[in-house]
Write a protein that holds these residues in place. Structure first.
Motif, mmCIF file in Angstrom:
data_model
loop_
_atom_site.group_PDB
_atom_site.id
_atom_site.type_symbol
_atom_site.label_atom_id
_atom_site.label_comp_id
_atom_site.label_asym_id
_atom_site.label_seq_id
_atom_site.Cartn_x
_atom_site.Cartn_y
_atom_site.Cartn_z
ATOM 1 N N GLU A 58 1.016 -0.942 -0.099
ATOM 2 C CA GLU A 58 -0.088 -0.155 0.084
ATOM 3 C C GLU A 58 1.012 1.231 0.036
ATOM 4 O O GLU A 58 1.864 1.310 0.832
ATOM 5 N N GLY A 59 0.514 2.204 -0.756
ATOM 6 C CA GLY A 59 1.312 3.358 -0.677
ATOM 7 C C GLY A 59 0.738 4.077 0.329
ATOM 8 O O GLY A 59 -0.282 4.322 0.809
ATOM 9 N N ILE A 60 1.872 4.861 1.101
ATOM 10 C CA ILE A 60 1.236 5.973 2.196
ATOM 11 C C ILE A 60 1.409 7.207 1.498
ATOM 12 O O ILE A 60 2.109 7.656 0.959
ATOM 13 N N GLY A 61 0.203 7.817 1.942
ATOM 14 C CA GLY A 61 -0.399 9.163 1.445
ATOM 15 C C GLY A 61 0.631 10.121 2.004
ATOM 16 O O GLY A 61 1.717 9.871 2.735
ATOM 17 N N PRO A 62 0.408 11.402 1.601
ATOM 18 C CA PRO A 62 1.345 12.588 1.961
ATOM 19 C C PRO A 62 1.527 12.811 3.312
ATOM 20 O O PRO A 62 2.387 13.649 3.894
#
Length: 139
Positions: free
Chosen positions: A103-107
């Motif tokens: 999963e990509g971690i958001g800003p």
């Protein structure tokens, strides 16, 4: 709540690097400096610290380094655990992630990690990713 463990292979003078490749920090001359200290007892200790099951919180550079090796590594307890772990990756390019599950971690790094910790699941391990480690230690 899941625990977040920071596990680093770090020298007394602050080096967090086990290998060096083209374009990496000016061809670091002491790559793989931990190799002379590896032993069966050391491996057992590392496996114990990481745990039987864990998920990863890592930066993009560490993800790229890990993903170039571990999916193709011979079967071993560490390879099996890393390949099975969900990788929570701090990246601006989540669409280019391939080594999963991921999963990509958001800003919003801090709140994203707090949300991941609040989910049910295995403990989290942060390894490598020295800039990410510093950012999270502030919070």
């Amino acid at each position: 709540m899941r625990k977040l463990k920071i596990i680093e292979h770090i020298s007394l003078d602050g080096v967090i690097q086990t290998s060096s490749g083209p374009g990496e920090d000016g061809e670091f001359p002491y790559g793989d400096w931990t190799a002379p200290y590896r032993s069966p007892a050391g491996l057992a200790m590392v496996l114990s610290e990481w745990g039987e099951r864990f998920d990863l919180v890592i930066g993009r550079r560490t993800y790229d380094q890990f993903s170039s090796f571990w999916p193709k590594a011979p079967q071993s307890p560490m390879a099996d655990r890393l390949n099975a772990a969900t990788k929570y990756v701090v990246t601006h390019r989540p669409e280019s992630l391939e080594w999963g599950p991921f999963e990509g971690i958001g800003p919003d790094l801090v709140n994203s990690v707090r949300g991941i910790k609040a989910k049910d699941g295995a403990d989290l391990v942060l390894s490598g990713s020295s800039m990410l480690t510093s950012a999270l230690l502030e919070h």
